[in-house]
Design a protein around this motif. Sequence first.
Motif, PDB file in Angstrom:
ATOM      1  N   GLU A 167       9.346  13.711   0.829  1.00  0.00           N
ATOM      2  CA  GLU A 167       8.007  13.252   0.461  1.00  0.00           C
ATOM      3  C   GLU A 167       7.863  11.775   0.809  1.00  0.00           C
ATOM      4  OE1 GLU A 167       5.845  15.290  -0.411  1.00  0.00           O
ATOM      5  OE2 GLU A 167       4.294  14.370  -1.635  1.00  0.00           O
ATOM      6  N   VAL A 168       6.714  11.395   1.337  1.00  0.00           N
ATOM      7  CA  VAL A 168       6.415   9.989   1.619  1.00  0.00           C
ATOM      8  C   VAL A 168       5.946   9.326   0.329  1.00  0.00           C
ATOM      9  CG1 VAL A 168       4.945   8.401   2.900  1.00  0.00           C
ATOM     10  CG2 VAL A 168       5.849  10.450   4.023  1.00  0.00           C
ATOM     11  N   VAL A 169       6.597   8.224  -0.051  1.00  0.00           N
ATOM     12  CA  VAL A 169       6.270   7.513  -1.281  1.00  0.00           C
ATOM     13  C   VAL A 169       5.980   6.056  -0.931  1.00  0.00           C
ATOM     14  CG1 VAL A 169       7.048   6.884  -3.595  1.00  0.00           C
ATOM     15  CG2 VAL A 169       7.822   9.032  -2.552  1.00  0.00           C
ATOM     16  N   SER A 170       4.821   5.565  -1.327  1.00  0.00           N
ATOM     17  CA  SER A 170       4.469   4.168  -1.059  1.00  0.00           C
ATOM     18  C   SER A 170       5.319   3.241  -1.909  1.00  0.00           C
ATOM     19  CB  SER A 170       2.981   3.919  -1.325  1.00  0.00           C
ATOM     20  OG  SER A 170       2.652   4.206  -2.676  1.00  0.00           O
ATOM     21  N   THR A 171       5.678   2.075  -1.338  1.00  0.00           N
ATOM     22  CA  THR A 171       6.586   1.153  -2.020  1.00  0.00           C
ATOM     23  C   THR A 171       6.055  -0.270  -2.121  1.00  0.00           C
ATOM     24  OG1 THR A 171       7.729   0.715   0.086  1.00  0.00           O
ATOM     25  CG2 THR A 171       8.628   2.481  -1.326  1.00  0.00           C
ATOM     26  N   HIS A 172       4.903  -0.565  -1.504  1.00  0.00           N
ATOM     27  CA  HIS A 172       4.406  -1.946  -1.507  1.00  0.00           C
ATOM     28  C   HIS A 172       2.936  -1.940  -1.123  1.00  0.00           C
ATOM     29  CE1 HIS A 172       3.826  -6.106   0.100  1.00  0.00           C
ATOM     30  NE2 HIS A 172       4.676  -6.417  -0.876  1.00  0.00           N
ATOM     31  N   VAL A 173       2.185  -2.928  -1.609  1.00  0.00           N
ATOM     32  CA  VAL A 173       0.792  -3.121  -1.188  1.00  0.00           C
ATOM     33  C   VAL A 173       0.621  -4.538  -0.667  1.00  0.00           C
ATOM     34  CG1 VAL A 173      -0.089  -1.417  -2.838  1.00  0.00           C
ATOM     35  CG2 VAL A 173      -0.012  -3.827  -3.471  1.00  0.00           C
ATOM     36  N   ASP A 174      -0.352  -4.724   0.232  1.00  0.00           N
ATOM     37  CA  ASP A 174      -0.614  -6.066   0.754  1.00  0.00           C
ATOM     38  C   ASP A 174      -1.537  -6.840  -0.184  1.00  0.00           C
ATOM     39  OD1 ASP A 174      -3.224  -5.190   1.203  1.00  0.00           O
ATOM     40  OD2 ASP A 174      -2.934  -4.901   3.361  1.00  0.00           O
ATOM     41  N   ALA A 175      -1.941  -8.013   0.230  1.00  0.00           N
ATOM     42  CA  ALA A 175      -2.738  -8.884  -0.641  1.00  0.00           C
ATOM     43  C   ALA A 175      -4.092  -8.276  -0.991  1.00  0.00           C
ATOM     44  CB  ALA A 175      -2.930 -10.241   0.030  1.00  0.00           C
ATOM     45  N   SER A 176      -4.587  -7.371  -0.158  1.00  0.00           N
ATOM     46  CA  SER A 176      -5.884  -6.747  -0.423  1.00  0.00           C
ATOM     47  C   SER A 176      -5.768  -5.509  -1.303  1.00  0.00           C
ATOM     48  CB  SER A 176      -6.559  -6.383   0.899  1.00  0.00           C
ATOM     49  OG  SER A 176      -5.901  -5.276   1.510  1.00  0.00           O
ATOM     50  N   GLY A 177      -4.555  -5.126  -1.632  1.00  0.00           N
ATOM     51  CA  GLY A 177      -4.361  -3.939  -2.460  1.00  0.00           C
ATOM     52  C   GLY A 177      -4.220  -2.661  -1.679  1.00  0.00           C
ATOM     53  N   ALA A 178      -3.995  -2.762  -0.368  1.00  0.00           N
ATOM     54  CA  ALA A 178      -3.785  -1.573   0.456  1.00  0.00           C
ATOM     55  C   ALA A 178      -2.288  -1.349   0.652  1.00  0.00           C
ATOM     56  CB  ALA A 178      -4.464  -1.725   1.807  1.00  0.00           C
ATOM     57  N   PRO A 179      -1.800  -0.125   0.473  1.00  0.00           N
ATOM     58  CA  PRO A 179      -0.372   0.102   0.708  1.00  0.00           C
ATOM     59  C   PRO A 179      -0.015  -0.176   2.161  1.00  0.00           C
ATOM     60  CG  PRO A 179      -1.538   2.190   0.465  1.00  0.00           C
ATOM     61  CD  PRO A 179      -2.504   1.110   0.088  1.00  0.00           C
ATOM     62  N   ASP A 180       1.108  -0.847   2.356  1.00  0.00           N
ATOM     63  CA  ASP A 180       1.542  -1.192   3.712  1.00  0.00           C
ATOM     64  C   ASP A 180       3.011  -0.881   3.962  1.00  0.00           C
ATOM     65  OD1 ASP A 180       2.604  -3.144   2.092  1.00  0.00           O
ATOM     66  OD2 ASP A 180       1.914  -4.838   3.297  1.00  0.00           O
ATOM     67  N   GLN A 181       3.687  -0.322   2.954  1.00  0.00           N
ATOM     68  CA  GLN A 181       5.067   0.106   3.125  1.00  0.00           C
ATOM     69  C   GLN A 181       5.256   1.422   2.374  1.00  0.00           C
ATOM     70  OE1 GLN A 181       8.006  -2.926   2.142  1.00  0.00           O
ATOM     71  NE2 GLN A 181       6.627  -4.552   2.843  1.00  0.00           N
ATOM     72  N   ALA A 182       6.077   2.284   2.953  1.00  0.00           N
ATOM     73  CA  ALA A 182       6.396   3.569   2.323  1.00  0.00           C
ATOM     74  C   ALA A 182       7.676   4.074   2.944  1.00  0.00           C
ATOM     75  CB  ALA A 182       5.264   4.579   2.509  1.00  0.00           C
ATOM     76  N   GLU A 183       8.278   5.103   2.342  1.00  0.00           N
ATOM     77  CA  GLU A 183       9.499   5.668   2.884  1.00  0.00           C
ATOM     78  C   GLU A 183       9.599   7.139   2.518  1.00  0.00           C
ATOM     79  OE1 GLU A 183      12.195   2.924   1.041  1.00  0.00           O
ATOM     80  OE2 GLU A 183      12.647   4.301  -0.619  1.00  0.00           O
ATOM     81  N   TRP A 184      10.341   7.864   3.332  1.00  0.00           N
ATOM     82  CA  TRP A 184      10.650   9.249   3.016  1.00  0.00           C
ATOM     83  C   TRP A 184      11.712   9.285   1.935  1.00  0.00           C
ATOM     84  CZ3 TRP A 184       8.035  13.372   4.843  1.00  0.00           C
ATOM     85  CH2 TRP A 184       7.298  13.242   6.025  1.00  0.00           C
ATOM     86  N   ARG A 185      11.498  10.135   0.916  1.00  0.00           N
ATOM     87  CA  ARG A 185      12.465  10.280  -0.151  1.00  0.00           C
ATOM     88  C   ARG A 185      12.660  11.762  -0.477  1.00  0.00           C
ATOM     89  NH1 ARG A 185      11.434   5.623  -4.805  1.00  0.00           N
ATOM     90  NH2 ARG A 185      11.662   3.795  -3.409  1.00  0.00           N
ATOM     91  N   ASP A 186      13.853  12.080  -0.977  1.00  0.00           N
ATOM     92  CA  ASP A 186      14.090  13.424  -1.492  1.00  0.00           C
ATOM     93  C   ASP A 186      13.257  13.634  -2.747  1.00  0.00           C
ATOM     94  OD1 ASP A 186      15.934  13.933   0.478  1.00  0.00           O
ATOM     95  OD2 ASP A 186      17.682  13.522  -0.781  1.00  0.00           O
ATOM     96  N   ALA A 187      12.764  14.841  -2.937  1.00  0.00           N
ATOM     97  CA  ALA A 187      11.943  15.140  -4.111  1.00  0.00           C
ATOM     98  C   ALA A 187      12.093  16.602  -4.496  1.00  0.00           C
ATOM     99  CB  ALA A 187      10.476  14.828  -3.836  1.00  0.00           C
ATOM    100  N   LYS A 188      11.920  16.871  -5.767  1.00  0.00           N
ATOM    101  CA  LYS A 188      11.785  18.243  -6.256  1.00  0.00           C
ATOM    102  C   LYS A 188      10.417  18.475  -6.874  1.00  0.00           C
ATOM    103  CE  LYS A 188      16.597  19.577  -6.952  1.00  0.00           C
ATOM    104  NZ  LYS A 188      17.602  20.114  -7.924  1.00  0.00           N
TER     105      LYS A 188
END
Length: 287
Positions: free
Chosen positions: A176-197
Amino acid sequence: MTDIRIQDFGENSKPDNNNFLMTFNDNSESKMRLKDAYYSIVPDGAQTHNNIFRGANLGALDSTHIANIQNGSFKDMFIGDYFSVNGSNYVIAGINTKHLKGDNIQLGNHLLLMPDRFSTLKDGTVMRNNGKQHYMNDTDTTASGFAGTKLYQTYMPSIQNKLEADFGSHLLKFREVVSTHVDASGAPDQAEWRDAKLAIPNEVMVYGTTLNGNNKNGSWYNIGDDDVQLPLFRLNPDELTNHRDWALWLRDIHSASEFAYAIGDGSAGWSNASSPWCGVRAFFLVG
């Protein structure tokens, strides 16, 4: 069988969904409900079963269900059907929705399930806020993306414990893609694939499109590979209002302090991350 007219059976004095179809073979006869006859002739497979809403109680998940999931026939399983397991009802929201998806795990055949509505009782799979609990975050921030929320770090593991107890080895791991950070405007700009159940839906899974998520840097951060509307929401409009039960959180980030959510009146909106008025309705895969 002789000297008996079909009308003498008296089965259909009041037409309803339990009308019977009579079949005759030499000296034997049998009957089945018309609706069962209909579903029995629908071709097996995800493509057809993803496009029929039924809403039947399938009872407990058993070895026959698992075999028909794994062989890809999905025999006698349709959208809206639900399993009753340890006091919880889990509705089929999609079939093979994440088949072959993910960055390094190609999933086989599976059902995508969600708890059926909310409950006033917190049974570990659905959680309905009571005005005191903050499920997304204790403060109004999205700084660390969805991955940094209290919902992701604290509540989802407790839901997973319940699901593991209910489904054991048939609860599937996916990516699953999970967002990890937002920029100064509040838009997510970083994410990563993670294991999920398990995960919580995004706007596309519910509404079929992006609405209030901030996708200035690209929709991948909010949407990931969950880029189609779930058949449950497409085929049953009552699901879009969560059956007027309660609003539910979506994982799309709207701003530096707000997340998107699906409102109980059918509209789509956003709310402060510390809002106590949204509940949690996760999804997961079995197979």
